[in-house]
Enzyme design. Structure first.
Site, PDB file in Angstrom:
ATOM      1  CE1 TYR A  58      -4.234   1.431  -0.337  1.00 17.71           C
ATOM      2  CE2 TYR A  58      -3.694   2.594   1.596  1.00 17.71           C
ATOM      3  CZ  TYR A  58      -4.461   2.397   0.449  1.00 17.71           C
ATOM      4  OH  TYR A  58      -5.569   3.333   0.198  1.00 17.71           O
ATOM      5  CE  LYS A  70      -7.295   6.200   0.822  1.00 17.47           C
ATOM      6  NZ  LYS A  70      -8.133   7.124   0.320  1.00 17.47           N
TER       7      LYS A  70
HETATM    8  P1  NAD Z   1     -12.372   3.958  -8.228  1.00 14.76           P
HETATM    9  O1  NAD Z   1     -11.320   3.650  -9.167  1.00 14.76           O
HETATM   10  O2  NAD Z   1     -13.839   3.540  -8.536  1.00 14.76           O
HETATM   11  O3  NAD Z   1     -12.466   5.414  -7.863  1.00 14.76           O
HETATM   12  C1  NAD Z   1     -11.574   6.295  -7.647  1.00 14.76           C
HETATM   13  C2  NAD Z   1     -11.748   7.742  -8.161  1.00 14.76           C
HETATM   14  O4  NAD Z   1     -10.833   8.626  -8.241  1.00 14.76           O
HETATM   15  C3  NAD Z   1     -12.015   7.455  -9.674  1.00 14.76           C
HETATM   16  O5  NAD Z   1     -13.427   7.810  -9.937  1.00 14.76           O
HETATM   17  C4  NAD Z   1     -11.036   8.452 -10.332  1.00 14.76           C
HETATM   18  O6  NAD Z   1     -11.654   9.044 -11.695  1.00 14.76           O
HETATM   19  C5  NAD Z   1     -11.001   9.359  -9.242  1.00 14.76           C
HETATM   20  N1  NAD Z   1      -9.853  10.296  -9.300  1.00 14.76           N
HETATM   21  C6  NAD Z   1      -8.555  10.049  -9.799  1.00 14.76           C
HETATM   22  N2  NAD Z   1      -7.744  10.944  -9.961  1.00 14.76           N
HETATM   23  C7  NAD Z   1      -8.687  11.980  -9.826  1.00 14.76           C
HETATM   24  C8  NAD Z   1      -8.577  13.465 -10.110  1.00 14.76           C
HETATM   25  N3  NAD Z   1      -7.110  13.956 -10.457  1.00 14.76           N
HETATM   26  N4  NAD Z   1      -9.476  14.453  -9.869  1.00 14.76           N
HETATM   27  C9  NAD Z   1     -10.704  13.761  -9.866  1.00 14.76           C
HETATM   28  N5  NAD Z   1     -10.815  12.552  -9.534  1.00 14.76           N
HETATM   29  C10 NAD Z   1      -9.728  11.659  -9.683  1.00 14.76           C
HETATM   30  O7  NAD Z   1     -11.890   3.163  -6.678  1.00 14.76           O
HETATM   31  P2  NAD Z   1     -12.636   3.184  -5.312  1.00 14.76           P
HETATM   32  O8  NAD Z   1     -11.984   1.904  -4.750  1.00 14.76           O
HETATM   33  O9  NAD Z   1     -14.183   3.267  -5.408  1.00 14.76           O
HETATM   34  O10 NAD Z   1     -11.960   4.455  -4.669  1.00 14.76           O
HETATM   35  C11 NAD Z   1     -12.727   5.594  -4.129  1.00 14.76           C
HETATM   36  C12 NAD Z   1     -12.120   5.870  -2.694  1.00 14.76           C
HETATM   37  O11 NAD Z   1     -12.232   4.934  -1.872  1.00 14.76           O
HETATM   38  C13 NAD Z   1     -10.391   6.287  -2.718  1.00 14.76           C
HETATM   39  O12 NAD Z   1     -10.102   7.245  -2.072  1.00 14.76           O
HETATM   40  C14 NAD Z   1      -9.835   4.822  -2.275  1.00 14.76           C
HETATM   41  O13 NAD Z   1      -8.557   5.296  -1.797  1.00 14.76           O
HETATM   42  C15 NAD Z   1     -10.824   4.617  -1.215  1.00 14.76           C
HETATM   43  N6  NAD Z   1     -10.765   3.230  -0.795  1.00 14.76           N
HETATM   44  C16 NAD Z   1     -10.984   2.309  -1.307  1.00 14.76           C
HETATM   45  C17 NAD Z   1     -10.742   0.964  -0.932  1.00 14.76           C
HETATM   46  C18 NAD Z   1     -11.017  -0.152  -1.759  1.00 14.76           C
HETATM   47  O14 NAD Z   1     -10.493  -1.560  -1.509  1.00 14.76           O
HETATM   48  N7  NAD Z   1     -11.485  -0.257  -2.965  1.00 14.76           N
HETATM   49  C19 NAD Z   1     -10.648   0.789   0.588  1.00 14.76           C
HETATM   50  C20 NAD Z   1     -10.634   1.584   1.412  1.00 14.76           C
HETATM   51  C21 NAD Z   1     -10.593   3.145   0.567  1.00 14.76           C
END
Ligand code: NAD
Length: 258
Positions: free
Chosen positions: A158, A165
């Site tokens: 990570y 984070k």
């Molecule tokens: P995802 O890929 O569907 O979403 C990530 C989003 O970030 C995308 O829509 C992308 O377009 C956007 N993004 C990236 N660069 C950008 C920019 N410059 N301007 C605007 N938007 C931008 O994946 P996700 O897993 O749904 O991620 C959403 C959040 O959840 C993130 O913060 C991720 O770290 C967090 N998260 C995810 C998990 C997991 O296991 N999937 C666990 C904990 C936290």
């Protein structure tokens, strides 16, 4: 006080496709009666987001571009939102990014450029958005972001995202303190691993899911719907006493040591 979000407007930032956690949150907020405004990064995603937005059971949504790396673009987006709806009641910030090659191996190899990129998109963006949103949140409201256990403890691969984070978690607390006097709450949901586009970039993700199934108290991985419903709670008046909190929605995995 109730869970209903009737007559309230929320901005959901970060829907990329139907697997996005932001989409799970959108569905929960919409079910509770919220009007939604979607923002997306890059033209490539616009069609996807529009199609998903149209699949919801109401037709008063807005879909706007917002690349979070540009202060100008964030300002323009919120100006447009102000013109279209006036007041908003919350934001779901669901955005993160790091270079794929820095999401494996040793953290030690993180480049200055990669470090700043991850911090910029995944952490600073919350502060930039909160600043623009504040004048539109004149009735108070709820800002929600998504974080991960890798910001609190070392999780293999990570790396640079974990450090971003940690910044995000601290930002939640400082923003909560700044905005509390305006009736604006700021919280993070620390989601367990979910298979999304962003998660695909992290080395060994399948092994992580398997470990969760074996070791989390609930013996299952986290779903998009579970995170969505927690976001609904945090967005609603039922959570009116909660701010600056990192709420784990991870089947309890974070309490396990060995
Ligand atoms: P995802 O890929 O569907 O979403 C990530 C989003 O970030 C995308 O829509 C992308 O377009 C956007 N993004 C990236 N660069 C950008 C920019 N410059 N301007 C605007 N938007 C931008 O994946 P996700 O897993 O749904 O991620 C959403 C959040 O959840 C993130 O913060 C991720 O770290 C967090 N998260 C995810 C998990 C997991 O296991 N999937 C666990 C904990 C936290």
């Amino acid at each position: 006080f109730q869970l209903s979000l009737e007559n309230r407007t929320f901005v959901v930032m970060g829907v990329a496709n139907k697997r996005s956690i932001a989409w799970g949150i959108s569905q929960s907020l919409a079910k509770a009666g919220a009007r939604l405004i979607f923002t997306y990064a890059g033209e490539r995603l616009e069609k996807n987001v529009r199609q998903l937005a149209e699949s919801l059971d109401r037709d008063d949504h807005l879909v706007l571009p917002c690349d979070i790396t540009s202060d100008e673009e964030i300002a323009t987006t919120f100006k447009q939102i102000k013109e279209e709806v006036g007041t908003i009641h919350g934001i779901a910030h669901c955005i993160a990014f790091a270079n794929k090659e820095e999401l494996e191996g040793e953290y030690l190899n993180t480049t200055r450029e990669g470090f700043l990129l991850a911090q910029n998109i995944s952490a600073y963006s919350l502060t930039a958005v909160a600043k623009e949103a504040r004048p539109l949140m004149s009735e108070g409201g709820s800002i929600i972001t998504l974080t991960y256990l890798g910001g609190e403890k070392v999780i293999k691969n990570y790396n640079v995202m974990g450090v971003a984070k940690a910044t995000l978690d601290a930002s939640v607390k400082y923003l909560a303190n700044d905005l509390g006097k305006d009736g604006i709450r700021v919280n993070a949901i620390s989601a367990g691993p979910i298979r999304t586009l962003a998660a695909k970039g992290i080395g060994g993700f399948n092994d992580v899911l398997k470990t969760i199934e074996e070791k989390a108290p609930l013996r299952k991985t986290t779903t998009q719907e579970e995170v969505g419903d927690t976001a609904l709670f945090l967005a609603s008046d039922l959570a009116r006493g909660i701010t600056g909190e990192i709420l784990h929605v991870d089947g309890g995995y974070n309490i396990i040591s060995l």
